[in-house]
Motif scaffolding. Structure first.
Motif, PDB file in Angstrom:
ATOM      1  N   GLU A   1      50.378  56.714  43.798  1.00 26.67           N
ATOM      2  CA  GLU A   1      49.706  56.520  45.081  1.00 26.67           C
ATOM      3  C   GLU A   1      50.647  56.014  46.175  1.00 26.67           C
ATOM      4  OE1 GLU A   1      46.938  57.743  45.434  1.00 26.67           O
ATOM      5  OE2 GLU A   1      45.956  57.774  43.483  1.00 26.67           O
ATOM      6  N   LEU A   2      51.606  55.176  45.826  1.00 28.14           N
ATOM      7  CA  LEU A   2      52.548  54.704  46.846  1.00 28.14           C
ATOM      8  C   LEU A   2      53.391  55.855  47.369  1.00 28.14           C
ATOM      9  CD1 LEU A   2      53.861  52.456  48.475  1.00 28.14           C
ATOM     10  CD2 LEU A   2      55.445  52.091  46.565  1.00 28.14           C
ATOM     11  N   ALA A   3      53.875  56.703  46.458  1.00 26.48           N
ATOM     12  CA  ALA A   3      54.674  57.847  46.881  1.00 26.48           C
ATOM     13  C   ALA A   3      53.859  58.765  47.779  1.00 26.48           C
ATOM     14  CB  ALA A   3      55.185  58.607  45.662  1.00 26.48           C
ATOM     15  N   ALA A   4      52.596  58.989  47.433  1.00 26.69           N
ATOM     16  CA  ALA A   4      51.744  59.845  48.249  1.00 26.69           C
ATOM     17  C   ALA A   4      51.538  59.242  49.639  1.00 26.69           C
ATOM     18  CB  ALA A   4      50.397  60.052  47.559  1.00 26.69           C
ATOM     19  N   ALA A   5      51.253  57.955  49.686  1.00 26.44           N
ATOM     20  CA  ALA A   5      51.028  57.300  50.977  1.00 26.44           C
ATOM     21  C   ALA A   5      52.255  57.395  51.874  1.00 26.44           C
ATOM     22  CB  ALA A   5      50.645  55.838  50.758  1.00 26.44           C
ATOM     23  N   MET A   6      53.425  57.124  51.317  1.00 27.75           N
ATOM     24  CA  MET A   6      54.648  57.168  52.111  1.00 27.75           C
ATOM     25  C   MET A   6      54.996  58.592  52.534  1.00 27.75           C
ATOM     26  SD  MET A   6      55.493  54.051  52.571  1.00 27.75           S
ATOM     27  CE  MET A   6      53.702  53.806  52.640  1.00 27.75           C
ATOM     28  N   ARG A   7      54.730  59.562  51.665  1.00 25.87           N
ATOM     29  CA  ARG A   7      54.995  60.966  52.007  1.00 25.87           C
ATOM     30  C   ARG A   7      54.142  61.387  53.205  1.00 25.87           C
ATOM     31  NH1 ARG A   7      53.809  62.977  47.465  1.00 25.87           N
ATOM     32  NH2 ARG A   7      55.914  63.241  46.639  1.00 25.87           N
ATOM     33  N   TYR A   8      52.857  61.077  53.157  1.00 26.19           N
ATOM     34  CA  TYR A   8      51.961  61.537  54.221  1.00 26.19           C
ATOM     35  C   TYR A   8      52.115  60.718  55.501  1.00 26.19           C
ATOM     36  CZ  TYR A   8      49.978  63.624  50.011  1.00 26.19           C
ATOM     37  OH  TYR A   8      49.821  64.290  48.824  1.00 26.19           O
ATOM     38  N   PHE A   9      52.443  59.423  55.363  1.00 24.82           N
ATOM     39  CA  PHE A   9      52.684  58.622  56.570  1.00 24.82           C
ATOM     40  C   PHE A   9      53.883  59.144  57.341  1.00 24.82           C
ATOM     41  CE2 PHE A   9      50.125  54.733  55.400  1.00 24.82           C
ATOM     42  CZ  PHE A   9      49.399  54.721  56.577  1.00 24.82           C
ATOM     43  N   THR A  10      54.988  59.368  56.641  1.00 31.48           N
ATOM     44  CA  THR A  10      56.188  59.817  57.337  1.00 31.48           C
ATOM     45  C   THR A  10      56.003  61.210  57.925  1.00 31.48           C
ATOM     46  OG1 THR A  10      57.091  60.507  55.190  1.00 31.48           O
ATOM     47  CG2 THR A  10      57.781  58.363  56.035  1.00 31.48           C
ATOM     48  N   GLN A  11      55.278  62.060  57.232  1.00 34.41           N
ATOM     49  CA  GLN A  11      54.975  63.382  57.788  1.00 34.41           C
ATOM     50  C   GLN A  11      54.088  63.251  59.024  1.00 34.41           C
ATOM     51  OE1 GLN A  11      53.290  65.901  54.772  1.00 34.41           O
ATOM     52  NE2 GLN A  11      55.072  65.745  53.431  1.00 34.41           N
TER      53      GLN A  11
ATOM     54  N   HIS B   1      43.850  53.703  47.350  1.00 34.60           N
ATOM     55  CA  HIS B   1      43.927  54.085  45.941  1.00 34.60           C
ATOM     56  C   HIS B   1      44.992  53.259  45.223  1.00 34.60           C
ATOM     57  CE1 HIS B   1      42.197  58.328  46.997  1.00 34.60           C
ATOM     58  NE2 HIS B   1      41.346  57.340  47.196  1.00 34.60           N
ATOM     59  N   LEU B   2      46.074  52.954  45.923  1.00 31.79           N
ATOM     60  CA  LEU B   2      47.097  52.072  45.359  1.00 31.79           C
ATOM     61  C   LEU B   2      46.483  50.719  45.020  1.00 31.79           C
ATOM     62  CD1 LEU B   2      50.267  51.887  44.882  1.00 31.79           C
ATOM     63  CD2 LEU B   2      50.335  50.707  47.086  1.00 31.79           C
ATOM     64  N   GLU B   3      45.599  50.241  45.881  1.00 37.66           N
ATOM     65  CA  GLU B   3      44.928  48.962  45.649  1.00 37.66           C
ATOM     66  C   GLU B   3      44.010  49.034  44.429  1.00 37.66           C
ATOM     67  OE1 GLU B   3      42.575  45.589  48.299  1.00 37.66           O
ATOM     68  OE2 GLU B   3      42.365  47.708  48.829  1.00 37.66           O
ATOM     69  N   VAL B   4      43.333  50.154  44.245  1.00 36.59           N
ATOM     70  CA  VAL B   4      42.453  50.320  43.081  1.00 36.59           C
ATOM     71  C   VAL B   4      43.279  50.300  41.798  1.00 36.59           C
ATOM     72  CG1 VAL B   4      40.899  51.900  41.887  1.00 36.59           C
ATOM     73  CG2 VAL B   4      40.649  51.537  44.350  1.00 36.59           C
ATOM     74  N   ILE B   5      44.346  51.105  41.748  1.00 36.24           N
ATOM     75  CA  ILE B   5      45.192  51.147  40.561  1.00 36.24           C
ATOM     76  C   ILE B   5      45.832  49.785  40.298  1.00 36.24           C
ATOM     77  CG2 ILE B   5      47.434  52.013  39.748  1.00 36.24           C
ATOM     78  CD1 ILE B   5      45.312  53.900  39.057  1.00 36.24           C
ATOM     79  N   GLY B   6      46.338  49.143  41.357  1.00 40.51           N
ATOM     80  CA  GLY B   6      46.945  47.827  41.198  1.00 40.51           C
ATOM     81  C   GLY B   6      45.966  46.801  40.670  1.00 40.51           C
ATOM     82  N   SER B   7      44.716  46.902  41.103  1.00 40.71           N
ATOM     83  CA  SER B   7      43.689  45.971  40.619  1.00 40.71           C
ATOM     84  C   SER B   7      43.388  46.212  39.144  1.00 40.71           C
ATOM     85  CB  SER B   7      42.404  46.134  41.444  1.00 40.71           C
ATOM     86  OG  SER B   7      42.635  45.800  42.797  1.00 40.71           O
ATOM     87  N   ILE B   8      43.369  47.477  38.730  1.00 37.60           N
ATOM     88  CA  ILE B   8      43.174  47.793  37.308  1.00 37.60           C
ATOM     89  C   ILE B   8      44.306  47.202  36.485  1.00 37.60           C
ATOM     90  CG2 ILE B   8      43.137  49.653  35.612  1.00 37.60           C
ATOM     91  CD1 ILE B   8      41.720  51.388  37.687  1.00 37.60           C
ATOM     92  N   VAL B   9      45.555  47.377  36.947  1.00 38.39           N
ATOM     93  CA  VAL B   9      46.712  46.828  36.231  1.00 38.39           C
ATOM     94  C   VAL B   9      46.598  45.308  36.116  1.00 38.39           C
ATOM     95  CG1 VAL B   9      49.216  46.492  36.326  1.00 38.39           C
ATOM     96  CG2 VAL B   9      48.238  48.724  36.875  1.00 38.39           C
ATOM     97  N   ALA B  10      46.242  44.654  37.211  1.00 37.49           N
ATOM     98  CA  ALA B  10      46.129  43.190  37.200  1.00 37.49           C
ATOM     99  C   ALA B  10      45.055  42.719  36.232  1.00 37.49           C
ATOM    100  CB  ALA B  10      45.837  42.689  38.608  1.00 37.49           C
ATOM    101  N   MET B  11      43.898  43.434  36.202  1.00 42.74           N
ATOM    102  CA  MET B  11      42.820  43.041  35.297  1.00 42.74           C
ATOM    103  C   MET B  11      43.227  43.267  33.841  1.00 42.74           C
ATOM    104  SD  MET B  11      40.484  41.818  37.261  1.00 42.74           S
ATOM    105  CE  MET B  11      41.898  41.237  38.235  1.00 42.74           C
ATOM    106  N   LEU B  12      43.921  44.367  33.571  1.00 41.12           N
ATOM    107  CA  LEU B  12      44.353  44.654  32.202  1.00 41.12           C
ATOM    108  C   LEU B  12      45.367  43.631  31.704  1.00 41.12           C
ATOM    109  CD1 LEU B  12      44.681  48.545  32.394  1.00 41.12           C
ATOM    110  CD2 LEU B  12      43.030  47.260  31.021  1.00 41.12           C
ATOM    111  N   ASN B  13      46.112  43.025  32.626  1.00 40.90           N
ATOM    112  CA  ASN B  13      47.132  42.028  32.273  1.00 40.90           C
ATOM    113  C   ASN B  13      46.621  40.600  32.357  1.00 40.90           C
ATOM    114  OD1 ASN B  13      49.385  43.608  31.595  1.00 40.90           O
ATOM    115  ND2 ASN B  13      49.948  43.884  33.739  1.00 40.90           N
ATOM    116  N   LYS B  14      45.349  40.428  32.646  1.00 41.76           N
ATOM    117  CA  LYS B  14      44.801  39.087  32.906  1.00 41.76           C
ATOM    118  C   LYS B  14      45.034  38.149  31.722  1.00 41.76           C
ATOM    119  CE  LYS B  14      42.143  37.120  36.178  1.00 41.76           C
ATOM    120  NZ  LYS B  14      42.421  37.201  37.634  1.00 41.76           N
ATOM    121  N   GLY B  15      44.807  38.641  30.509  1.00 39.22           N
ATOM    122  CA  GLY B  15      44.944  37.774  29.340  1.00 39.22           C
ATOM    123  C   GLY B  15      46.369  37.343  29.095  1.00 39.22           C
ATOM    124  N   VAL B  16      47.306  38.307  29.082  1.00 41.24           N
ATOM    125  CA  VAL B  16      48.695  37.966  28.799  1.00 41.24           C
ATOM    126  C   VAL B  16      49.275  37.099  29.916  1.00 41.24           C
ATOM    127  CG1 VAL B  16      49.716  40.032  29.874  1.00 41.24           C
ATOM    128  CG2 VAL B  16      50.907  38.895  27.996  1.00 41.24           C
TER     129      VAL B  16
END
Length: 318
Positions: free
Chosen positions: A35-45, A68-83
């Motif tokens: 999602e970050l790559a997509a955002a930067m690609r379309y912003f610069t274009q 969408h980057l925020e959604v994925i990042g939130s999933i990653v953060a929740m999955l790592n909550k325990g560790v």
């Protein structure tokens, strides 16, 4: 100007922590098709776009990709909550903590330095790079690249969905996957809204080469289809008779002034090889059983891989 709404574009519900899955999810956070790559690609274009319609489209989708980057990042953060909690509070003993990091599939750097939060890297720990952005400033080329990027991202989401049984994560990933489809449709419409959008760019193709198909991979498996046969194509099978295709002699030449010609001749003379020589080399000096033919004669060789193993066993120092 940007304003952040604290509500996610799509609700994230994670059933239980899973650091290993979090590592896989990083592919869509900081990966080449993420999602970050997509955002930067379309912003610069979009910032460089002169057409009002395409500019609006690109900046709309670029901004959505950040959500969408925020959604994925939130999933990653929740999955790592325990560790994250276990490491931060040292709630387990040393052996248990080592085991937890190792079993997660994440790197020690990801677990220790980023504290369980999403890092700007892919699932293999490779840092995000602007080299992922392949824009050319030509809409007929960039829109095709965008369409392909959305298609690649959809495939990654499909594969991430396949490796999790968490219903909440599947639901969120299904939404993100579907948005890739919607974006692809928008980019297709934008591309075909440009009259004469193929070939890309301004210059027309050279007519006598535009309809040629060169059958350079020959032998068993040769196929014919609409991509290389029919009225649209002039197919070339006999390469020896038709190449060079321009009718020239197929050599490379350059015009040199007198000084360069003299120096080039000196270089060629100094580095000239002697095809009649058969010099004794280091290979000859060090050749042992199985070296094959050398300047001194046949040193022998293995008949097959089993013979090679047997010869190696005989030479092994016990």
């Amino acid at each position: 100007m940007f304003m952040h709404n604290k509500r996610l574009q799509y609700t994230v519900r994670v059933s239980e922590p899973n650091p290993h899955l979090a590592t896989m999810m990083l592919e869509q956070f900081g990966g080449a098709d993420g999602e970050l790559a997509a955002a930067m690609r379309y912003f610069t274009q979009g910032l460089g776009e002169d057409d009002a319609g395409r500019k609006d489209l690109l900046l709309d989708i670029a901004t959505e990709e950040l959500s969408h980057l925020e959604v994925i990042g939130s999933i990653v953060a929740m999955l790592n909550k325990g560790v994250k909690a276990q490491l931060s509070e040292a709630a387990k003993n040393e052996v248990e903590l080592y085991r937890m990091i190792g079993a997660s599939g994440s790197s020690a750097k990801g677990a220790l330095l980023f504290g369980g939060g999403p890092a700007l890297c892919d699932s293999a720990g490779v840092p995000w790079t602007a080299a992922y952005i392949d824009s050319r400033g030509e809409p007929t080329a960039d829109l095709r690249s965008n369409i392909a990027a959305e298609a690649r991202a959809k495939i990654v989401y499909e594969r991430l969905i396949a490796i999790t049984d968490d219903p909440g994560i599947k639901d969120a990933l299904g939404f993100l996957m579907t948005r890739e489809v919607a974006h692809q449709k928008s980019f297709e419409k934008a591309l075909y809204a440009i009259e004469n959008n193929f070939p890309t760019g301004k210059l027309p193709a050279i007519e006598k080469y535009a309809n040629i198909y060169v059958n350079t991979s020959q032998g068993e498996g040769d196929m014919e289809g609409p991509w290389n046969s029919g009225d649209q194509w002039q197919r070339i099978d006999d390469l020896a008779e038709t190449m060079p295709i321009d009718g020239g002699d197929g050599t490379a030449t350059v015009g040199l002034d007198s000084d360069d010609t003299k120096v080039a001749a000196q270089l060629a003379a100094r580095t000239m090889s002697d095809p009649t020589s058969d010099p004794r080399t280091g290979v000859d000096l060090g050749a042992g059983p199985g070296a094959g033919l050398t300047s001194d004669g046949d040193q022998g060789g293995a008949a097959d891989i089993d013979d090679a193993v047997a010869m190696a066993d005989k030479m092994t120092v016990k």
